[in-house]
Design an enzyme around this catalytic site. Structure first.
Site, PDB file in Angstrom:
ATOM      1  N   LYS A  60       7.669  -2.523   6.675  1.00 47.96           N
ATOM      2  CA  LYS A  60       6.301  -2.181   7.075  1.00 47.96           C
ATOM      3  C   LYS A  60       6.161  -2.216   8.596  1.00 47.96           C
ATOM      4  O   LYS A  60       5.550  -1.335   9.197  1.00 47.96           O
ATOM      5  CB  LYS A  60       5.304  -3.154   6.415  1.00 47.96           C
ATOM      6  CG  LYS A  60       5.133  -2.876   4.924  1.00 47.96           C
ATOM      7  CD  LYS A  60       4.461  -4.000   4.165  1.00 47.96           C
ATOM      8  CE  LYS A  60       4.446  -3.667   2.675  1.00 47.96           C
ATOM      9  NZ  LYS A  60       3.942  -4.759   1.838  1.00 47.96           N
ATOM     10  N   GLN A 104       1.497 -10.807   2.464  1.00 50.55           N
ATOM     11  CA  GLN A 104       2.467 -10.319   1.494  1.00 50.55           C
ATOM     12  C   GLN A 104       2.397 -11.134   0.199  1.00 50.55           C
ATOM     13  O   GLN A 104       2.377 -12.366   0.237  1.00 50.55           O
ATOM     14  CB  GLN A 104       3.882 -10.401   2.108  1.00 50.55           C
ATOM     15  CG  GLN A 104       4.969  -9.800   1.250  1.00 50.55           C
ATOM     16  CD  GLN A 104       4.850  -8.284   1.087  1.00 50.55           C
ATOM     17  OE1 GLN A 104       4.525  -7.570   2.020  1.00 50.55           O
ATOM     18  NE2 GLN A 104       5.094  -7.802  -0.123  1.00 50.55           N
ATOM     19  N   ASP A 127      -5.050  -3.686   2.454  1.00 47.30           N
ATOM     20  CA  ASP A 127      -4.495  -3.666   1.099  1.00 47.30           C
ATOM     21  C   ASP A 127      -5.572  -3.351   0.059  1.00 47.30           C
ATOM     22  O   ASP A 127      -5.266  -3.177  -1.120  1.00 47.30           O
ATOM     23  CB  ASP A 127      -3.883  -5.043   0.776  1.00 47.30           C
ATOM     24  CG  ASP A 127      -2.373  -4.968   0.621  1.00 47.30           C
ATOM     25  OD1 ASP A 127      -1.843  -3.846   0.629  1.00 47.30           O
ATOM     26  OD2 ASP A 127      -1.740  -6.035   0.491  1.00 47.30           O
TER      27      ASP A 127
END
Ligand code: NAP
Length: 290
Positions: A60, A104, A127
């Site tokens: 990422k 994460q 997200d």
């Protein structure tokens, strides 16, 4: 079904598609920087030392770099407390130079991912997991939506798969994939059936579908005789079987039946990261009123 009607199946090159979109994002970032503004910035938080998570984070950050975005990484030990994670998120929320925050998952045992998602500023929630954004998605007004569902929709859009009035089956109902992708398909005017582990006769549901999105984590669940000739099949699942990555769809098996199928490698994965970049750019532009 042994020899179904022969359809020319396109195996989607998700990486090529992702690169096309990343070029557009890179140009957009370049325009902001040329106008004298700072680059958008994604902050990632890694708790613990899960090697797969560390590798995802690395991918990422590298993707950010390639489109000219800044990124930062905060590493917390496996033993970090819920409060330490929440404090880290609070500091990133307060940092005006950070546009997107990603913690994460999975988090180490004992930490509550829902409370963490709730703590992220909705304006920086790239997200799309904060309940405010999840709620706005239901109302059709969310700026920031979960990345994998966005990636699935972008693949369907770029391959001109008609969704208006189409029968779509989503297998899986997680907050991060199944539920949001079902909402997006419904908002695109598909008639959506959401299946899960208690669904009776999953195969029959799939056989009627014009679009199948499999987000399960059961290797090769969707077989050739589950797919209607000409259907679009999006395989989100990723499972490691004997050290080999496997998807939810028997990709080889659906050749000649599906109109398009995404492979478990270079399929939805690169699109997920690309949608994270797009969300970071969106968060940056919204926060700056651009
Ligand atoms: P999850 O939270 O474990 O959800 C799995 C869903 O599948 C659940 O809703 C479950 O039903 C359903 N399910 C399980 N077994 C089933 C069966 N035999 N038949 C029908 N439904 C079944 O997983 P997730 O986070 O949504 O992820 C799904 C898969 O996608 C995983 O393999 C994950 O690694 C992968 N993934 C890939 C990407 C990418 O970028 N490629 C991104 C995210 C996730 P219940 O609700 O009834 O338990």
């Amino acid at each position: 079904m042994s020899t179904p009607p022969s359809v020319e199946t396109v195996v989607v090159d998700g990486l090529a598609l992702a690169q096309e979109i990343r070029k557009e994002l890179s140009e957009a970032v370049g325009r902001h920087v040329a106008a004298g503004r700072r680059a958008p910035k994604l902050a990632v938080v890694l708790v613990g030392d899960d090697p797969a998570s560390a590798s995802y984070i690395k991918g990422k950050r590298r993707a950010c770099e390639r489109v000219g975005m800044d990124s930062s990484e905060t590493k917390l030990p496996e033993t970090a407390t819920q409060q330490e994670v929440l404090d880290t998120v609070a500091a990133l929320n307060a940092d005006d130079g950070v546009d997107g925050i990603l913690v994460q998952v999975p988090l180490p045992k004992g930490l509550d991912p829902k409370e963490v998602a709730l703590a992220i500023d909705p304006a920086k929630d790239v997200d799309g997991l904060n309940p405010t954004n999840a709620g706005l998605l239901l109302q059709g007004t969310a700026d920031l939506v979960a990345c994998t569902p966005l990636g699935c929709m972008e693949i369907l859009r770029r391959f001109d798969i008609p969704l208006e009035g189409a029968d779509a089956v989503v297998i899986g109902r997680s907050d991060i994939v199944g539920k949001p992708v079902a909402v997006l398909l419904q908002q695109a005017n598909a008639t959506v059936t959401q299946c899960h582990s208690r669904t009776k006769d999953l195969r029959e549901h799939c056989r009627r579908a014009d679009v199948i999105v499999a987000a399960v984590g059961v290797p090769k669940l969707v077989q050739r005789d589950w797919v209607k000739p000409g259907a679009a099949v999006i395989d989100v699942g990723v499972t490691v079987v004997d050290g080999v990555l496997t998807g939810d769809v028997d990709t080889e098996g659906v050749q000649g039946v599906a109109k398009i199928v995404t492979p478990h490698r270079r399929g939805v994965g690169p699109m997920t990261i690309t949608m994270l970049l797009r969300n970071t750019l969106t968060a940056y532009e919204r926060r700056k009123g651009l």
